[in-house]
Design an enzyme around this catalytic site. Sequence first.
Site, short mmCIF file in Angstrom:
data_model
loop_
_atom_site.label_atom_id
_atom_site.label_comp_id
_atom_site.label_asym_id
_atom_site.label_seq_id
_atom_site.Cartn_x
_atom_site.Cartn_y
_atom_site.Cartn_z
N LYS A 123 0.90 -1.08 -0.05
CA LYS A 123 0.21 -0.13 0.11
C LYS A 123 0.90 1.26 -0.14
CE LYS A 123 -3.70 2.25 2.53
NZ LYS A 123 -4.71 2.10 3.62
N ASP A 228 -13.61 4.26 10.28
CA ASP A 228 -13.90 4.34 8.83
C ASP A 228 -14.28 2.61 8.73
OD1 ASP A 228 -14.65 5.26 6.42
OD2 ASP A 228 -12.38 5.50 5.75
P1 ADP Z 1 -7.47 3.50 1.19
O1 ADP Z 1 -7.01 4.29 2.66
O2 ADP Z 1 -7.00 4.21 0.11
O3 ADP Z 1 -9.13 3.48 1.32
P2 ADP Z 1 -7.37 0.74 1.67
O4 ADP Z 1 -6.59 0.07 2.46
O5 ADP Z 1 -8.81 0.86 2.17
O6 ADP Z 1 -6.95 2.12 0.98
O7 ADP Z 1 -7.28 -0.12 0.49
C1 ADP Z 1 -8.34 0.27 -0.81
C2 ADP Z 1 -8.88 -1.25 -1.49
O8 ADP Z 1 -7.45 -1.86 -1.80
C3 ADP Z 1 -9.63 -1.97 -0.33
O9 ADP Z 1 -10.75 -2.00 -0.69
C4 ADP Z 1 -9.13 -3.37 -0.97
O10 ADP Z 1 -9.96 -3.86 -1.90
C5 ADP Z 1 -7.76 -3.43 -1.49
N1 ADP Z 1 -6.96 -3.81 -0.33
C6 ADP Z 1 -6.25 -3.21 0.59
N2 ADP Z 1 -5.60 -3.86 1.39
C7 ADP Z 1 -5.52 -5.09 0.89
C8 ADP Z 1 -4.90 -6.33 1.34
N3 ADP Z 1 -4.25 -6.47 2.47
N4 ADP Z 1 -5.10 -7.60 0.47
C9 ADP Z 1 -6.07 -7.65 -0.43
N5 ADP Z 1 -6.46 -6.26 -0.74
C10 ADP Z 1 -6.59 -5.21 -0.39
#
Ligand code: ADP
Length: 380
Positions: A123, A228
């Site tokens: 991320k 959130d």
């Molecule tokens: P933001 O802070 O931009 O909302 P998130 O952490 O919610 O970021 O991640 C955005 C999207 O990426 C999530 O809705 C999910 O679909 C995907 N995602 C995030 N972390 C993971 C993970 N550890 N494994 C698989 N998919 C993930």
Amino acid sequence: MGKLDVAMLRYLTPEDFRVLTAVEMGMKNHELVPGSLVASIANLRHGGVHKLMKDLCKHRLLTYERGKQYDGYRLTNSGYDYLALKALTNRKVIASFGNQIGVGKESNIYTVADEDKNPLCLKLHRLGRTCFRNIKDKRDYHAHRHRASWLYLSRISATKEFAYMSALHARGFPVPRPVDCNRHCVVMELVTGGPLTHVSAVEDVEALYDELMALVVRLGNCGVIHGDFNEFNLMLDEAGRPVLIDFPQMVSTEHPNAELYFDRDVKCVREFFKKRFGYESTLFPRFTDLERDDRLDQEVACSGYKRTKGIEDDLMQEMGIGLAVSEDEADGDEYEDAEDEKTKDTEDELATLRQQVADSLQHDEPQLTENITKLSIDNK
Ligand code: ADP
Ligand code: MG
């Protein structure tokens, strides 16, 4: 930036890495870092550095810009990405890159893999595009704060996320396993399955509802509120079990607005279940039901926890820009000392910056996740 052009990672030499790191350090107190200063900080031969910087500009990892008083270099989004990714590959945390799997409001998510080809999730935090927007551009220093802030804000966000994830994972919460963190990047377990928002039917709606509400309460009893807690930040793994993600905004239950945040999380779940599954229950947790049995907020130095400084304050201080400044505060005039910015280029300062480059380069070696406890130790 769009796609990660990771092939470039292979072409980045240790000297490139050093020069980029020097610009990163220089940006702590310069909007634009003069080439000669980059050369001094990087401690490489002057002429050689200019060629390296020119090439880094060509590849858009740096930009060269004209300022009011002087011209200089600035790290781009891609440049910052490469610093973090190079560090993570040097540490052997990640070995290959896959596809982008998500774009959040403030992040880009990719699949990556370690040396044994185990899939992981990367991320990249991207903050600072909206913050500091209202700052009047009356002084260069404000402009500097404005333009460099994305770098600090993104790093703070990633650091917080990694700290929360580590503390939650250690307590057996259903969250991805944290792997490592560098600058604005977090590496974690790749969750199989997908976000709850893509799920149209589940086997036992009531059981899932109860499980999610129990999760909200269990977090609360540890002293934290997700903040959130919605169908985008809850995933269902292949076994249909919920996994909670996305932690930078978490707050302490001692935050002045804690009850409001708690109720909002609960409401998110209730409304989603009503809308998606036509399920409504008269049973839902209230803030006053919480019985604290842990101090996760204290451990991670959460926003709102008593009067201890948070992680953001520590990082901001380290970055030499004082305590975390909110948007409204940032408009004030409390940065008069910025006027003598130029006189800061003393030998002492240079020695410090050189040391920081050396530390940073050394630090980007294999690191264990328990290091995070060091990060979260707050200022006694
Ligand atoms: P933001 O802070 O931009 O909302 P998130 O952490 O919610 O970021 O991640 C955005 C999207 O990426 C999530 O809705 C999910 O679909 C995907 N995602 C995030 N972390 C993971 C993970 N550890 N494994 C698989 N998919 C993930
Ligand atoms: Mg999210």
